[in-house]
Scaffold this motif. Structure first.
Motif, PDB file in Angstrom:
ATOM      1  N   PRO A 198       1.127  -1.006   0.219  1.00 48.58           N
ATOM      2  CA  PRO A 198       0.236   0.258   0.220  1.00 48.58           C
ATOM      3  C   PRO A 198       1.276   1.296   0.130  1.00 48.58           C
ATOM      4  O   PRO A 198       1.950   1.210   0.836  1.00 48.58           O
ATOM      5  CB  PRO A 198      -0.631   0.009   1.600  1.00 48.58           C
ATOM      6  N   GLU A 199       0.435   2.784  -0.917  1.00 54.00           N
ATOM      7  CA  GLU A 199       1.125   3.169  -0.674  1.00 54.00           C
ATOM      8  C   GLU A 199       0.762   4.352   0.794  1.00 54.00           C
ATOM      9  O   GLU A 199       0.089   4.211   0.922  1.00 54.00           O
ATOM     10  CB  GLU A 199       0.912   4.062  -1.912  1.00 54.00           C
ATOM     11  N   ILE A 200       2.235   4.926   0.996  1.00 52.25           N
ATOM     12  CA  ILE A 200       1.804   5.352   2.365  1.00 52.25           C
ATOM     13  C   ILE A 200       3.193   6.913   1.921  1.00 52.25           C
ATOM     14  O   ILE A 200       4.012   6.959   1.758  1.00 52.25           O
ATOM     15  CB  ILE A 200       3.694   4.847   3.373  1.00 52.25           C
ATOM     16  N   SER A 201       2.218   7.340   1.867  1.00 49.66           N
ATOM     17  CA  SER A 201       2.291   8.709   1.364  1.00 49.66           C
ATOM     18  C   SER A 201       2.988   9.255   2.365  1.00 49.66           C
ATOM     19  O   SER A 201       2.998   9.712   3.901  1.00 49.66           O
ATOM     20  CB  SER A 201       1.293  10.187   1.482  1.00 49.66           C
ATOM     21  N   VAL A 225      -1.810   5.444   9.219  1.00 47.39           N
ATOM     22  CA  VAL A 225      -2.794   4.293   9.197  1.00 47.39           C
ATOM     23  C   VAL A 225      -2.792   3.452   7.847  1.00 47.39           C
ATOM     24  O   VAL A 225      -2.247   2.048   8.163  1.00 47.39           O
ATOM     25  CB  VAL A 225      -3.868   4.879   8.529  1.00 47.39           C
ATOM     26  N   ALA A 226      -2.226   4.316   6.559  1.00 49.92           N
ATOM     27  CA  ALA A 226      -1.299   3.097   6.065  1.00 49.92           C
ATOM     28  C   ALA A 226       0.098   2.647   5.643  1.00 49.92           C
ATOM     29  O   ALA A 226       0.326   1.454   5.846  1.00 49.92           O
ATOM     30  CB  ALA A 226      -0.581   4.820   4.777  1.00 49.92           C
ATOM     31  N   CYS A 227       1.030   3.739   6.753  1.00 50.26           N
ATOM     32  CA  CYS A 227       2.045   2.835   7.544  1.00 50.26           C
ATOM     33  C   CYS A 227       1.870   1.453   7.976  1.00 50.26           C
ATOM     34  O   CYS A 227       2.351  -0.166   7.790  1.00 50.26           O
ATOM     35  CB  CYS A 227       2.695   3.192   8.483  1.00 50.26           C
ATOM     36  N   ARG A 228       0.581   1.033   9.019  1.00 48.89           N
ATOM     37  CA  ARG A 228       0.106   0.177   9.776  1.00 48.89           C
ATOM     38  C   ARG A 228      -0.357  -0.781   8.885  1.00 48.89           C
ATOM     39  O   ARG A 228      -0.024  -1.907   8.843  1.00 48.89           O
ATOM     40  CB  ARG A 228      -0.491   0.732  11.401  1.00 48.89           C
ATOM     41  N   LEU A 229      -1.230  -0.535   7.941  1.00 51.67           N
ATOM     42  CA  LEU A 229      -1.784  -1.376   6.805  1.00 51.67           C
ATOM     43  C   LEU A 229      -0.739  -1.925   6.072  1.00 51.67           C
ATOM     44  O   LEU A 229      -0.694  -3.356   5.969  1.00 51.67           O
ATOM     45  CB  LEU A 229      -2.605  -0.865   5.697  1.00 51.67           C
ATOM     46  N   ALA A 230       0.345  -1.068   5.596  1.00 47.01           N
ATOM     47  CA  ALA A 230       1.439  -1.843   4.610  1.00 47.01           C
ATOM     48  C   ALA A 230       2.285  -2.543   5.913  1.00 47.01           C
ATOM     49  O   ALA A 230       3.040  -4.003   4.511  1.00 47.01           O
ATOM     50  CB  ALA A 230       2.082  -0.405   4.453  1.00 47.01           C
TER      51      ALA A 230
END
Length: 161
Positions: free
Chosen positions: A33-36, A137-142
């Protein structure tokens, strides 16, 4: 879409790509997943099967398998709890506690040849160090997705069979 780590061909059905002329197994890459705010190498291999070459006595595969399973079990226990800690982390992306969690996962993954998880965590750690803001949130998912992909790839490796 998923791509082979080596030949970069896309595949929908195959969980891994095998060179017909060898026993080399290349695990298929699931997109991270992308992490901005975080730059990382999404083309890194999930697991480097050559990571343990030359470390074990080839005449004793049972001992190799036993030791690798023990090390992998410790990784799952320790890093699994760190991934869970990351998922419940209530602080900000700049917090030292977050950096410590990510650093722990990164080091453990690198020690097992789980290259893509280690690369992702190093990139997050660098973003924290440089003070860049990023989507927690994206970091957690990734990290969760990469941890699970790494565990699958490692447990499917022929060294453990």
């Amino acid at each position: 879409m998923r791509f082979c780590n080596d030949c970069r061909s896309s595949t929908k059905e195959l969980p891994r790509c095998r060179f017909p002329e060898s026993d080399v197994v290349l695990y298929v890459m699931d997109p991270i997943p992308e992490i901005s705010g975080v730059d990382y190498d999404r083309s890194a291999a999930i697991f480097d099967p050559g990571h343990f070459e030359g470390i074990f006595d080839p005449s004793n595969p049972a001992a190799r398998k036993t030791l690798l399973l023990e090390i992998f079990g410790l990784f799952q226990e320790e890093s699994g709890s760190q991934v869970s800690a990351l998922e419940s982390f209530a602080g900000r992306a700049s917090d030292a506690d977050l950096r410590e969690i990510i650093h722990s996962i990164s080091g453990s993954a690198a020690n097992l040849g789980l290259a893509r998880l280690a690369a992702l965590c190093r990139a997050v750690e660098l973003a924290i160090h440089e003070g860049r803001s990023f989507d927690l949130v994206a970091c957690r998912l990734a990290v969760r997705a990469e941890y699970e992909a790494a565990c699958r790839a490692f447990s499917e490796d022929p060294l453990l069979r």
